[in-house]
Design a protein around this motif. Structure first.
Motif, PDB file in Angstrom:
ATOM      1  N   ILE A  10     -16.868   5.048 -18.472  1.00  0.00           N
ATOM      2  CA  ILE A  10     -16.536   5.205 -17.274  1.00  0.00           C
ATOM      3  C   ILE A  10     -15.082   5.122 -17.010  1.00  0.00           C
ATOM      4  N   CYS A  11     -14.539   6.030 -16.234  1.00  0.00           N
ATOM      5  CA  CYS A  11     -13.295   6.421 -16.103  1.00  0.00           C
ATOM      6  C   CYS A  11     -12.824   5.937 -14.735  1.00  0.00           C
ATOM      7  N   PRO A  12     -12.599   4.897 -14.264  1.00  0.00           N
ATOM      8  CA  PRO A  12     -12.071   4.858 -12.772  1.00  0.00           C
ATOM      9  C   PRO A  12     -10.667   5.075 -12.469  1.00  0.00           C
ATOM     10  N   GLY A  13     -10.328   5.521 -11.361  1.00  0.00           N
ATOM     11  CA  GLY A  13      -9.146   5.744 -10.735  1.00  0.00           C
ATOM     12  C   GLY A  13      -8.631   4.208 -10.497  1.00  0.00           C
ATOM     13  N   PHE A  14      -7.368   4.244  -9.669  1.00  0.00           N
ATOM     14  CA  PHE A  14      -6.903   2.684  -9.121  1.00  0.00           C
ATOM     15  C   PHE A  14      -8.181   2.074  -8.371  1.00  0.00           C
ATOM     16  N   VAL A  15      -8.398   0.984  -8.728  1.00  0.00           N
ATOM     17  CA  VAL A  15      -9.244  -0.131  -7.907  1.00  0.00           C
ATOM     18  C   VAL A  15      -8.324  -1.343  -7.411  1.00  0.00           C
ATOM     19  N   ARG A  16      -8.306  -1.609  -6.236  1.00  0.00           N
ATOM     20  CA  ARG A  16      -7.397  -3.024  -5.810  1.00  0.00           C
ATOM     21  C   ARG A  16      -7.913  -4.357  -6.563  1.00  0.00           C
ATOM     22  N   THR A  17      -7.917  -4.437  -7.788  1.00  0.00           N
ATOM     23  CA  THR A  17      -8.044  -5.604  -8.552  1.00  0.00           C
ATOM     24  C   THR A  17      -6.993  -6.298  -8.775  1.00  0.00           C
ATOM     25  N   PRO A  18      -7.093  -7.754  -9.265  1.00  0.00           N
ATOM     26  CA  PRO A  18      -5.630  -8.522  -9.609  1.00  0.00           C
ATOM     27  C   PRO A  18      -4.731  -7.692 -10.602  1.00  0.00           C
ATOM     28  N   LEU A  19      -5.577  -7.076 -11.408  1.00  0.00           N
ATOM     29  CA  LEU A  19      -4.803  -6.208 -12.491  1.00  0.00           C
ATOM     30  C   LEU A  19      -3.905  -5.306 -11.929  1.00  0.00           C
ATOM     31  N   VAL A  20      -4.586  -4.473 -10.801  1.00  0.00           N
ATOM     32  CA  VAL A  20      -3.636  -3.675 -10.144  1.00  0.00           C
ATOM     33  C   VAL A  20      -2.687  -4.038  -9.201  1.00  0.00           C
ATOM     34  N   GLU A  21      -2.911  -5.045  -8.392  1.00  0.00           N
ATOM     35  CA  GLU A  21      -2.254  -5.857  -7.483  1.00  0.00           C
ATOM     36  C   GLU A  21      -0.701  -6.175  -8.387  1.00  0.00           C
ATOM     37  N   LYS A  22      -0.752  -6.657  -9.498  1.00  0.00           N
ATOM     38  CA  LYS A  22       0.346  -7.090 -10.280  1.00  0.00           C
ATOM     39  C   LYS A  22       0.989  -6.064 -10.689  1.00  0.00           C
ATOM     40  N   GLN A  23       0.681  -4.928 -10.801  1.00  0.00           N
ATOM     41  CA  GLN A  23       1.383  -3.626 -11.428  1.00  0.00           C
ATOM     42  C   GLN A  23       2.329  -3.293 -10.122  1.00  0.00           C
ATOM     43  N   ILE A  24       1.963  -3.506  -8.921  1.00  0.00           N
ATOM     44  CA  ILE A  24       2.669  -2.717  -7.769  1.00  0.00           C
ATOM     45  C   ILE A  24       4.255  -3.236  -7.552  1.00  0.00           C
ATOM     46  N   PRO A  25       4.444  -4.701  -7.635  1.00  0.00           N
ATOM     47  CA  PRO A  25       5.797  -4.807  -7.763  1.00  0.00           C
ATOM     48  C   PRO A  25       6.353  -4.612  -8.936  1.00  0.00           C
ATOM     49  N   GLU A  26       5.530  -4.674 -10.298  1.00  0.00           N
ATOM     50  CA  GLU A  26       6.206  -4.647 -11.540  1.00  0.00           C
ATOM     51  C   GLU A  26       6.727  -3.110 -11.639  1.00  0.00           C
TER      52      GLU A  26
ATOM     53  N   ALA B 214       7.519  -0.753  -9.231  1.00  0.00           N
ATOM     54  CA  ALA B 214       8.381  -0.692  -8.129  1.00  0.00           C
ATOM     55  C   ALA B 214       9.857  -1.301  -8.653  1.00  0.00           C
ATOM     56  N   LYS B 215       9.644  -2.062  -9.481  1.00  0.00           N
ATOM     57  CA  LYS B 215      11.074  -2.503  -9.978  1.00  0.00           C
ATOM     58  C   LYS B 215      11.465  -1.781 -11.146  1.00  0.00           C
ATOM     59  N   THR B 216      10.481  -1.489 -12.050  1.00  0.00           N
ATOM     60  CA  THR B 216      10.759  -0.655 -13.536  1.00  0.00           C
ATOM     61  C   THR B 216      11.422   0.952 -12.815  1.00  0.00           C
ATOM     62  N   LEU B 217      10.618   1.297 -11.910  1.00  0.00           N
ATOM     63  CA  LEU B 217      10.958   2.842 -11.667  1.00  0.00           C
ATOM     64  C   LEU B 217      11.803   2.852 -10.472  1.00  0.00           C
ATOM     65  N   GLY B 218      12.321   1.712  -9.865  1.00  0.00           N
ATOM     66  CA  GLY B 218      13.581   1.926  -8.728  1.00  0.00           C
ATOM     67  C   GLY B 218      12.992   2.717  -7.524  1.00  0.00           C
ATOM     68  N   ILE B 219      11.701   2.076  -7.082  1.00  0.00           N
ATOM     69  CA  ILE B 219      11.088   2.606  -5.857  1.00  0.00           C
ATOM     70  C   ILE B 219      10.332   1.619  -5.036  1.00  0.00           C
ATOM     71  N   SER B 220      10.086   1.914  -3.758  1.00  0.00           N
ATOM     72  CA  SER B 220       9.316   0.782  -3.026  1.00  0.00           C
ATOM     73  C   SER B 220       8.184   0.762  -3.354  1.00  0.00           C
ATOM     74  N   GLU B 221       7.491  -0.350  -3.112  1.00  0.00           N
ATOM     75  CA  GLU B 221       6.131  -0.619  -3.589  1.00  0.00           C
ATOM     76  C   GLU B 221       5.214   0.311  -2.673  1.00  0.00           C
ATOM     77  N   GLU B 222       5.412   0.871  -1.493  1.00  0.00           N
ATOM     78  CA  GLU B 222       4.636   1.770  -0.774  1.00  0.00           C
ATOM     79  C   GLU B 222       4.766   3.122  -1.543  1.00  0.00           C
ATOM     80  N   GLU B 223       5.837   3.553  -2.082  1.00  0.00           N
ATOM     81  CA  GLU B 223       5.824   4.797  -2.792  1.00  0.00           C
ATOM     82  C   GLU B 223       4.920   4.544  -4.151  1.00  0.00           C
ATOM     83  N   VAL B 224       4.994   3.313  -4.844  1.00  0.00           N
ATOM     84  CA  VAL B 224       4.111   3.067  -6.016  1.00  0.00           C
ATOM     85  C   VAL B 224       2.587   3.385  -5.745  1.00  0.00           C
TER      86      VAL B 224
END
Ligand code: NAD
Length: 260
Positions: free
Chosen positions: A183-199, A201-211
């Motif tokens: 099974i190949c899911p796209g992004f699902v809003r689980t803790p695994l994904v929630e954690k990545q949003i700020p990370e 944003a920081k690494t790519l130098g963009i806003s969380e909304e843009e991520v």
């Protein structure tokens, strides 16, 4: 397509996608093992799902990277329920870094959880499936089984690797009625994904909304997250499909992010 009384092991099922799949299976009347590193959460999840019924669930403590723990966990399920019809190798984590900054220990941990975990659980379940005359092995891949994204070298490598494992298990399992699919899911809003949003944003130098809107959902047809229920539905389909007509395949459930 009937899972009533089928015995299913779902790894990483104390939360997120694994829990949603386990819940869907229990709702179909299956007997489900919630196999997870988090022992207390696994037991609590099993209790909640059993109360919801009509199937039942048990919690099994299992670190999928440890062969002895996997073998003991699978043996405990067989001892309790007598067989294994469905394995969902779902446990996974995410660690993101640029390649040149990726700590080797983190790379090895990623490959171990995703690939060793899938291999070891498969290895432990196949003898039971062979003895019974069949079974379904389902790997939790990702759109990243087919596509690549920056910062995700270990994840993309591991998720591509699962396609290879599934194809080999499909070939070896064919004569025994053992099917293997991804099974190949796209992004699902689980803790695994929630954690990545700020990370990210920081690494790519963009806003969380843009991520969210650009990096995560920019290639979907409708800028929508895939839901837990969407993924659980596909897991039900693969689990209940009873012939070798559907084996060695991968299915994107990703709002069109990947169309391969
Ligand atoms: P999650 O963090 O919500 O849940 C993962 C579960 O795995 C947790 O309960 C955790 O305790 C368990 N786990 C972690 N390491 C383990 C180990 N060594 N042994 C046993 N259990 C372990 O994550 P999720 O988003 O539900 O992800 C589940 C799977 O789905 C992963 O393989 C992930 O790569 C894949 N996936 C997720 C998404 C997404 O957008 N969330 C998209 C595609 C694929």
């Amino acid at each position: 397509m009937n899972l009533k009384d089928k015995v299913c092991i779902v790894t990483g099922a104390a939360g997120g996608i694994g829990r949603a799949i386990a819940a869907r299976y229990v709702a179909e009347g299956a007997k489900v093992a919630i196999a997870d590193l988090k022992a207390e959460d696994a037991v609590a999840t099993a209790k909640a799902l059993t109360e919801a019924g009509p199937g039942e669930a048990i919690g099994v403590t299992m670190d999928v990277t440890q062969e002895a723990a996997v073998n003991e966990g699978v043996a405990a399920v067989v001892e309790r329920f007598g067989r294994v019809d469905v394995l969902v190798a779902n446990a996974g984590i995410q660690i993101v870094h640029k390649v040149e900054e990726f700590p080797f220990e983190d790379w090895k941990r990623m490959l171990s959880i995703h690939l060793d975990g899938a291999f070891l659980t498969t290895k432990a379940c196949i003898p039971h499936m062979k003895a019974q005359g069949g079974g379904a092995v389902i790997y939790m891949g990702s759109v990243h089984s087919h596509e690549a994204s920056p910062l995700k070298s270990a994840y993309v490598t591991a998720k591509h690797g699962l396609l290879g494992l599934a194809r080999v298990v499909a070939k070896e399992g064919g004569a025994h009625g053992i099917r293997a699919n991804v099974i190949c899911p796209g992004f699902v809003r689980t803790p695994l994904v929630e954690k990545q949003i700020p990370e990210q944003a920081k690494t790519l130098g963009i806003s969380e909304e843009e991520v969210v809107n650009r990096v995560m959902l920019g290639n979907t047809v409708d800028t929508e997250f895939t839901t837990l229920e969407d993924v659980a539905e596909v897991a039900l389909f693969f689990a209940g499909f009873e012939t070798n007509a559907l084996t060695g395949q991968s299915l994107n459930v990703s709002h069109g992010w990947s169309m391969r």
